[in-house]
Design an enzyme around this catalytic site. Structure first.
Site, PDB file in Angstrom:
ATOM      1  N   THR A  44       0.837  -1.201   0.000  1.00  7.14           N
ATOM      2  CA  THR A  44       0.000   0.000   0.000  1.00  7.14           C
ATOM      3  C   THR A  44       0.872   1.252   0.000  1.00  7.14           C
ATOM      4  O   THR A  44       2.096   1.177  -0.149  1.00  7.14           O
ATOM      5  CB  THR A  44      -1.027  -0.050   1.161  1.00  7.14           C
ATOM      6  OG1 THR A  44      -1.961   1.004   0.971  1.00  7.14           O
ATOM      7  CG2 THR A  44      -0.379   0.066   2.532  1.00  7.14           C
ATOM      8  N   LYS A  48       3.506   1.552  -3.740  1.00  7.99           N
ATOM      9  CA  LYS A  48       2.910   0.848  -4.877  1.00  7.99           C
ATOM     10  C   LYS A  48       3.734   0.971  -6.166  1.00  7.99           C
ATOM     11  O   LYS A  48       3.667   0.109  -7.025  1.00  7.99           O
ATOM     12  CB  LYS A  48       1.487   1.354  -5.126  1.00  7.99           C
ATOM     13  CG  LYS A  48       0.479   0.857  -4.096  1.00  7.99           C
ATOM     14  CD  LYS A  48      -0.938   1.254  -4.463  1.00  7.99           C
ATOM     15  CE  LYS A  48      -1.906   0.708  -3.438  1.00  7.99           C
ATOM     16  NZ  LYS A  48      -3.298   1.031  -3.741  1.00  7.99           N
ATOM     17  N   ASN A  69      -0.277  -3.559  -6.253  1.00  9.28           N
ATOM     18  CA  ASN A  69      -0.801  -3.720  -4.888  1.00  9.28           C
ATOM     19  C   ASN A  69      -0.736  -5.170  -4.426  1.00  9.28           C
ATOM     20  O   ASN A  69      -1.011  -5.469  -3.271  1.00  9.28           O
ATOM     21  CB  ASN A  69      -2.238  -3.181  -4.777  1.00  9.28           C
ATOM     22  CG  ASN A  69      -3.256  -4.135  -5.363  1.00  9.28           C
ATOM     23  OD1 ASN A  69      -2.965  -4.864  -6.311  1.00  9.28           O
ATOM     24  ND2 ASN A  69      -4.449  -4.149  -4.813  1.00  9.28           N
ATOM     25  N   ASP A  84      -6.656  -3.298  -7.757  1.00 11.82           N
ATOM     26  CA  ASP A  84      -7.514  -2.199  -7.272  1.00 11.82           C
ATOM     27  C   ASP A  84      -8.676  -1.909  -8.230  1.00 11.82           C
ATOM     28  O   ASP A  84      -9.821  -1.833  -7.806  1.00 11.82           O
ATOM     29  CB  ASP A  84      -6.684  -0.916  -7.093  1.00 11.82           C
ATOM     30  CG  ASP A  84      -5.796  -0.980  -5.861  1.00 11.82           C
ATOM     31  OD1 ASP A  84      -6.155  -1.677  -4.898  1.00 11.82           O
ATOM     32  OD2 ASP A  84      -4.746  -0.311  -5.860  1.00 11.82           O
ATOM     33  N   GLY A 112      -2.548   7.768  -8.070  1.00 13.30           N
ATOM     34  CA  GLY A 112      -2.318   6.328  -8.212  1.00 13.30           C
ATOM     35  C   GLY A 112      -3.607   5.528  -8.254  1.00 13.30           C
ATOM     36  O   GLY A 112      -3.775   4.633  -9.097  1.00 13.30           O
ATOM     37  N   TYR A 210     -13.193   4.627   2.433  1.00 12.34           N
ATOM     38  CA  TYR A 210     -14.087   3.821   3.274  1.00 12.34           C
ATOM     39  C   TYR A 210     -14.055   4.261   4.722  1.00 12.34           C
ATOM     40  O   TYR A 210     -14.854   3.793   5.532  1.00 12.34           O
ATOM     41  CB  TYR A 210     -13.760   2.318   3.145  1.00 12.34           C
ATOM     42  CG  TYR A 210     -12.335   1.969   3.501  1.00 12.34           C
ATOM     43  CD1 TYR A 210     -11.333   2.047   2.546  1.00 12.34           C
ATOM     44  CD2 TYR A 210     -12.007   1.594   4.795  1.00 12.34           C
ATOM     45  CE1 TYR A 210     -10.019   1.753   2.870  1.00 12.34           C
ATOM     46  CE2 TYR A 210     -10.691   1.294   5.127  1.00 12.34           C
ATOM     47  CZ  TYR A 210      -9.713   1.375   4.143  1.00 12.34           C
ATOM     48  OH  TYR A 210      -8.407   1.090   4.475  1.00 12.34           O
TER      49      TYR A 210
HETATM   50  P1  ATR Z   1      -3.605   7.951  -4.334  1.00  8.55           P
HETATM   51  O1  ATR Z   1      -2.584   6.885  -4.571  1.00  8.55           O
HETATM   52  O2  ATR Z   1      -4.405   7.742  -3.069  1.00  8.55           O
HETATM   53  O3  ATR Z   1      -4.477   8.190  -5.525  1.00  8.55           O
HETATM   54  P2  ATR Z   1      -2.045  10.271  -4.979  1.00  8.55           P
HETATM   55  O4  ATR Z   1      -1.410   9.533  -6.101  1.00  8.55           O
HETATM   56  O5  ATR Z   1      -1.184  11.134  -4.120  1.00  8.55           O
HETATM   57  O6  ATR Z   1      -2.794   9.274  -3.990  1.00  8.55           O
HETATM   58  O7  ATR Z   1      -3.246  11.155  -5.584  1.00  8.55           O
HETATM   59  C1  ATR Z   1      -4.017  11.995  -4.812  1.00  8.55           C
HETATM   60  C2  ATR Z   1      -5.137  12.608  -5.667  1.00  8.55           C
HETATM   61  O8  ATR Z   1      -5.919  13.475  -4.829  1.00  8.55           O
HETATM   62  C3  ATR Z   1      -4.639  13.463  -6.822  1.00  8.55           C
HETATM   63  O9  ATR Z   1      -5.571  13.420  -7.867  1.00  8.55           O
HETATM   64  C4  ATR Z   1      -4.604  14.857  -6.178  1.00  8.55           C
HETATM   65  O10 ATR Z   1      -4.697  15.926  -7.087  1.00  8.55           O
HETATM   66  P3  ATR Z   1      -3.342  16.582  -7.729  1.00  8.55           P
HETATM   67  O11 ATR Z   1      -2.918  15.631  -8.817  1.00  8.55           O
HETATM   68  O12 ATR Z   1      -3.765  17.906  -8.245  1.00  8.55           O
HETATM   69  O13 ATR Z   1      -2.346  16.656  -6.601  1.00  8.55           O
HETATM   70  C5  ATR Z   1      -5.866  14.793  -5.366  1.00  8.55           C
HETATM   71  N1  ATR Z   1      -5.873  15.764  -4.270  1.00  8.55           N
HETATM   72  C6  ATR Z   1      -5.213  15.652  -3.098  1.00  8.55           C
HETATM   73  N2  ATR Z   1      -5.471  16.737  -2.323  1.00  8.55           N
HETATM   74  C7  ATR Z   1      -6.316  17.531  -3.034  1.00  8.55           C
HETATM   75  C8  ATR Z   1      -6.964  18.794  -2.795  1.00  8.55           C
HETATM   76  N3  ATR Z   1      -6.795  19.462  -1.631  1.00  8.55           N
HETATM   77  N4  ATR Z   1      -7.753  19.305  -3.749  1.00  8.55           N
HETATM   78  C9  ATR Z   1      -7.948  18.641  -4.911  1.00  8.55           C
HETATM   79  N5  ATR Z   1      -7.364  17.457  -5.203  1.00  8.55           N
HETATM   80  C10 ATR Z   1      -6.564  16.911  -4.297  1.00  8.55           C
END
Ligand code: ATR
Length: 268
Positions: A44, A48, A69, A84, A112, A210
């Site tokens: 996780t 990943k 994953n 996933d 991701g 969740y």
């Molecule tokens: P995960 O593996 O859980 O998807 P990640 O790869 O870090 O985690 O992706 C997080 C997602 O949440 C991204 O789409 C991110 O948007 P950005 O690409 O613009 O960073 C989005 N995200 C996180 N915080 C956010 C916020 N405050 N407002 C809008 N989008 C957010």
């Protein structure tokens, strides 16, 4: 949830958690894994992507989205999978009878989690896929990758919406909306979209979070009468598919779902 199914089937295996604190420890872990009798591993955040360099083979599910994953250890030969996206689709089919054929699906986020889901969704003959992300360039990069594998129309946009924007129109016309950003995770305040004025009561809204059991976004949509689904099913679904890769036994999705559901309902 894994242990519950192992125990139910009567398999003499143990599923446990391991906290890895650094990339150096990750390397040591893989050295050990290859010579161990461990059958498989779930991975996780935040590993990943970084585990890929330690694997011998990537299944197409992991190859496409470059995130793993699930790892299966076959006498030291390590194969990476990504369950996933398939887990989400499986849970939607099982829990709410979703048929993705000819649907307009919209994903909020391009991180991701969104990647794995987007690649899987494209296997299901959608009418179109839209990806909206705060950083639109990331949605564009995902679109570019998807278009090199699939033929369906794929649109991208930002999360800034008002009724004059194409993003609002795409939200309004989507059949299924899947929220994958981290907003709302573990009770962090806020919602990925500033309003839900685009909502129609026939839409299905999924939030892959969740915990909490219902994010602000999901509650806003539910209050308007939309059908909503949280991330419990996806977690159980990805787990069930991983279980089958580890053991070659059929998993018990409903048992796994039940266990996840109870955990998700616990107070944070
Ligand atoms: P995960 O593996 O859980 O998807 P990640 O790869 O870090 O985690 O992706 C997080 C997602 O949440 C991204 O789409 C991110 O948007 P950005 O690409 O613009 O960073 C989005 N995200 C996180 N915080 C956010 C916020 N405050 N407002 C809008 N989008 C957010």
């Amino acid at each position: 949830m894994h242990q519950a199914v192992l125990d139910k089937i009567g398999l003499n295996h143990t599923y446990g958690a391991l906290l890895i604190n650094s990339n150096q420890d990750l390397e040591l872990f893989f050295d050990m894994l290859k010579i161990s009798s461990v059958k498989g591993v779930n991975v996780t955040v935040p590993y990943k992507e970084s585990v890929i360099k330690y694997l011998d083979t990537l299944d197409h599910s992991a190859q496409n989205c470059q995130a793993v994953n699930t790892i299966v250890n076959n006498n030291g030969h390590l194969t990476g999978y990504n369950t996933d996206g398939r887990g989400l689709v499986y849970s939607l089919q099982q829990d709410v009878g979703v048929d993705l054929l000819n649907k307009h699906v919209l994903i909020l986020g391009a991180g991701g989690a969104a990647k794995g889901i987007a690649y899987e969704l494209c296997n299901h003959n959608l009418s179109s896929l839209t990806i909206l992300n705060r950083t639109k360039e990331k949605a564009d990069t995902l679109q570019y990758g998807l278009e090199s594998h699939y033929k369906l129309p794929i649109y991208t946009g930002s999360l800034t919406i008002d009724e004059s924007t194409i993003e609002w129109e795409r939200l309004h016309s989507a059949d299924i909306i899947i929220q994958t950003t981290s907003i709302g995770l573990m009770g962090t305040p806020g919602s990925p979209l500033s309003n839900v004025s685009w909502a129609r009561s026939s839409q299905l809204v999924v939030d892959i979070i969740y915990k909490p059991y219902a994010t602000q976004f999901l509650m806003d949509c539910s209050n308007l009468g939309l059908k909503t689904v949280n991330g419990v099913g996806m977690l159980a679904g990805q787990g069930a598919l991983a279980f089958e890769l580890f053991t070659d036994y059929e998993a018990d999705y409903l048992l796994m779902r039940d266990i996840v559901e109870k955990t998700a309902k616990d107070v944070i």
